[in-house]
Design an enzyme around this catalytic site. Structure first.
Site, PDB file in Angstrom:
ATOM      1  CG  ASP A   1      -0.125   0.174   2.546  1.00 19.60           C
ATOM      2  OD1 ASP A   1       1.117   0.224   2.515  1.00 19.60           O
ATOM      3  OD2 ASP A   1      -0.774   0.281   3.606  1.00 19.60           O
TER       4      ASP A   1
ATOM      5  CG  ASP B   1       1.537   3.073   4.790  1.00 20.10           C
ATOM      6  OD1 ASP B   1       0.456   2.590   5.129  1.00 20.10           O
ATOM      7  OD2 ASP B   1       2.505   2.380   4.381  1.00 20.10           O
TER       8      ASP B   1
ATOM      9  CG  ASP C   1      -3.175   2.378   5.253  1.00 23.79           C
ATOM     10  OD1 ASP C   1      -4.299   2.076   4.809  1.00 23.79           O
ATOM     11  OD2 ASP C   1      -2.383   1.560   5.753  1.00 23.79           O
TER      12      ASP C   1
HETATM   13  N1  CTP Z   1       1.171   1.035  11.708  1.00 27.99           N
HETATM   14  C1  CTP Z   1       0.645   1.475  12.893  1.00 27.99           C
HETATM   15  N2  CTP Z   1      -0.661   1.267  13.179  1.00 27.99           N
HETATM   16  C2  CTP Z   1      -1.474   0.633  12.308  1.00 27.99           C
HETATM   17  C3  CTP Z   1      -0.954   0.186  11.083  1.00 27.99           C
HETATM   18  C4  CTP Z   1       0.378   0.401  10.815  1.00 27.99           C
HETATM   19  O1  CTP Z   1       1.366   2.048  13.675  1.00 27.99           O
HETATM   20  N3  CTP Z   1      -2.742   0.456  12.612  1.00 27.99           N
HETATM   21  C5  CTP Z   1       2.586   1.284  11.403  1.00 27.99           C
HETATM   22  C6  CTP Z   1       3.418   0.032  11.477  1.00 27.99           C
HETATM   23  O2  CTP Z   1       4.417   0.204  12.434  1.00 27.99           O
HETATM   24  C7  CTP Z   1       4.016  -0.104  10.107  1.00 27.99           C
HETATM   25  C8  CTP Z   1       3.721   1.189   9.381  1.00 27.99           C
HETATM   26  O3  CTP Z   1       2.696   1.820  10.128  1.00 27.99           O
HETATM   27  O4  CTP Z   1       5.405  -0.286  10.185  1.00 27.99           O
HETATM   28  C9  CTP Z   1       3.289   0.944   7.976  1.00 27.99           C
HETATM   29  O5  CTP Z   1       2.363  -0.108   7.944  1.00 27.99           O
HETATM   30  P1  CTP Z   1       2.140  -1.051   6.682  1.00 27.99           P
HETATM   31  O6  CTP Z   1       1.664  -0.265   5.542  1.00 27.99           O
HETATM   32  O7  CTP Z   1       1.282  -2.169   7.137  1.00 27.99           O
HETATM   33  O8  CTP Z   1       3.588  -1.700   6.440  1.00 27.99           O
HETATM   34  P2  CTP Z   1       4.821  -1.237   5.558  1.00 27.99           P
HETATM   35  O9  CTP Z   1       5.990  -1.311   6.453  1.00 27.99           O
HETATM   36  O10 CTP Z   1       4.544   0.063   4.890  1.00 27.99           O
HETATM   37  O11 CTP Z   1       4.947  -2.406   4.508  1.00 27.99           O
HETATM   38  P3  CTP Z   1       4.251  -2.503   3.031  1.00 27.99           P
HETATM   39  O12 CTP Z   1       5.313  -2.069   2.100  1.00 27.99           O
HETATM   40  O13 CTP Z   1       3.897  -3.927   2.883  1.00 27.99           O
HETATM   41  O14 CTP Z   1       3.073  -1.610   3.019  1.00 27.99           O
HETATM   42 MN    MN Z   2      -0.328   0.669   5.568  1.00 22.78          MN
HETATM   43 MN    MN Z   3       2.746   0.357   3.793  1.00 23.86          MN
END
Ligand code: CTP
Ligand code: MN
Ligand code: MN
Length: 510
Positions: free
Chosen positions: A343, A345, A434
């Site tokens: 995703d 963020d 997100d």
């Molecule tokens: N996070 C958080 N609370 C949430 C969801 C996520 O604090 N409800 C934080 C997590 O610590 C995470 C970061 O936000 O490391 C990003 O989350 P995510 O998008 O799930 O992971 P990524 O590390 O960005 O991996 P990806 O590349 O798969 O998106």
């Molecule tokens: Mn995310």
């Molecule tokens: Mn992410």
């Protein structure tokens, strides 16, 4: 036996530089007189060594052909510190020599910069302190090296995306995931921590000797490593990959909106494929899961950097339409330098917005995208943030900021590159996004919390609690001894409050 990180002990003595005839084999001008390099051929090979020596000399570095007393920096590739020390002990070099033992990544950075770059922890090779070779201050018999251990906390290690131990970390990631699905928290942590510490090593583990003294590697983890060294694979991992429950779990949770509970339910109902679920009309799917199935192909294909940049422009345009002073920062994996993600963020914060404007922003952005036809799915979660609430003690605590989980329709023409991977005839791709909105004074905590990785965040909180008697979460840092909140304007300040060296986002891929 201790695992050690070699660093220079105390200020370096100025040594006379003898111009040994064998050393001056290069006609290049030496620009950096203070450094004398020696590149180790072992495990690097002579062709690459010759190439790197020539390159370094052309850039103005003094590089010796032979190891001599004048050498200040020894550069090695694919060697652990103990490998290099072992080799050094066979060389019968003058015992008072002091050098830095560095990974080739340091030399490569120097070549890029065209000058010597600072040697930091991530370049310094790790060695095991051998009792027979332990420095004795009276006799200058062995290498006088100051010594630093590898930390058991990921927030005290520098973990770049340059993983030298992928064969092992892939195995541990699978084992950890399998424990997670079986809700075996304890074993999950054993494997997740093993994977994490191996990702931070500047060398590849070649023999069991290399694992001695590395923290976070218990007997269980060592067994897995040993099997992979010997057989090239782990039987336990193989069994997991062949396990029906594991593969169904992987498949079901790849659908947006499907978590552990749902996949468990579907598995127990006898479902094994997504098409069985898609075609079953009696199954009640949530709105989120319906969207997950509808855009499944787009969502499982990873988001590229170019796509993330295009989404970033969309987010900025929409946010700035309502709050022109807002900061929009890409967080998550992309901020850590990853080339793709599941995703994108974003953290949004505005120094000038009133509480009301802050509260209304995400809804306004959603309305705008709705009008523009870009909104495929959204779930707006209202804030439960309270200024005076103590940070949560839970390591995986939920966040209280207002946020929105979306699927956006990213028009094809907005992406700069990577178009070749787009499906023919389709003008857009569905992307998971997100958005998090936070009060301006909390932005450093929110940024640190949303940058990840998950393991890095977990260890930051564990470190705060166990080593500093503080509580850290995505909103605040509280000092339990002084009974005060510690404010911060930047991530650097939070690390400083915690007594930690600053770790760059690209070094948080724990
Ligand atoms: N996070 C958080 N609370 C949430 C969801 C996520 O604090 N409800 C934080 C997590 O610590 C995470 C970061 O936000 O490391 C990003 O989350 P995510 O998008 O799930 O992971 P990524 O590390 O960005 O991996 P990806 O590349 O798969 O998106
Ligand atoms: Mn995310
Ligand atoms: Mn992410």
């Amino acid at each position: 036996m201790d695992w050690l990180r070699i660093a220079r002990s105390g200020p370096r003595k100025k040594r006379p530089r003898q111009m040994d005839a064998s050393a001056v084999s290069s006609p290049h001008n030496i620009k950096f007189q203070d450094l004398v390099l020696f590149i180790l051929e072992k495990k690097m090979g002579s062709t690459r060594r010759t190439f790197l020596m020539e390159l370094a000399r052309r850039k103005g570095f003094r590089v010796e052909n032979e190891l001599s007393e004048s050498v200040t920096h020894i550069v090695a590739e694919n060697n652990s510190g103990s490998d290099v020390l072992e080799w050094l002990q066979l060389q019968k070099i003058e015992a008072s020599s002091q050098f830095e033992l560095l990974d080739v990544s340091w030399l490569i950075e120097c070549m890029g910069a065209g000058k010597p770059v600072e040697t930091t922890g991530k370049h310094q090779l790790v060695v095991k302190q051998d009792c027979s070779a332990s420095p004795d201050p009276g006799h200058q018999k062995t290498l006088p090296l100051a010594i630093k251990k590898i930390s058991p906390y990921a927030c005290q290690r520098r973990t770049t995306l340059n993983n030298q131990n992928q064969i092992f970390t892939d195995a541990f990631d699978i084992l950890a995931e399998n424990c997670e699905l079986r809700e075996n928290e304890e074993s999950y942590l054993v494997f997740a921590r093993a994977a994490s510490v191996l990702k931070s090593l500047p060398f590849t583990i070649i023999s069991m000797k290399d694992t001695e003294g590395i923290p976070c590697l218990g007997d269980k983890a060592k067994c897995v490593i040993e099997e992979i060294i010997e057989d090239g694979e782990s039987s336990e991992v193989k069994a997991v990959l062949n396990d029906e429950r594991y593969s169904s779990f992987k498949l079901f949770t790849s659908v947006f909106g499907v978590g552990l509970k749902t996949s468990e339910k579907w598995f127990r109902m006898g479902f094994r494929t997504l098409s069985q679920i898609r075609s079953n009309e009696s199954l009640k799917l949530t709105r989120m899961q319906k969207a997950g199935f509808l855009y499944y192909e787009d969502l499982v294909s990873c988001v590229s950097r170019a796509e993330a940049e295009a989404v970033s422009v969309l987010v900025q345009e929409a946010v700035w339409a309502f709050l022109p002073d807002a900061f929009v920062t890409m967080t998550g994996g992309f901020r850590r330098g990853k080339k793709s993600g599941h995703d994108v963020d974003f953290l949004i914060t505005s120094p000038g917005a009133t509480e009301e404007e802050e509260e209304e922003l995400l809804q306004k952005v959603i309305n705008l995208w709705g009008k523009e036809g870009l909104l495929l799915y959204y779930d707006l979660v209202e804030s439960t943030f309270e200024k005076l609430k103590l940070p949560s003690r839970k390591v995986d605590a939920l966040d209280h900021f207002q946020k929105c989980f979306l699927i956006l329709k990213l028009p094809y023409q907005r992406v700069d590159s990577g178009k070749s991977s787009w499906q023919e005839g389709k003008a857009w791709k569905a992307i998971r996004v997100d958005l998090v909105m936070c009060p301006y004074e909390r932005r450093a905590f929110a940024l640190l919390g949303w940058t990840g990785s998950r393991q890095f965040e977990r260890d930051l909180r564990r470190y705060a609690t166990h080593e500093q008697k503080m509580i850290l979460d995505n909103h605040a840092l509280y000092d339990k001894t002084k009974r005060i909140f510690l404010p911060a304007e930047s991530e650097e300040e939070i690390f400083a409050h915690l007594g930690l060296d600053y770790i760059e986002p690209c070094e948080r891929n724990a």
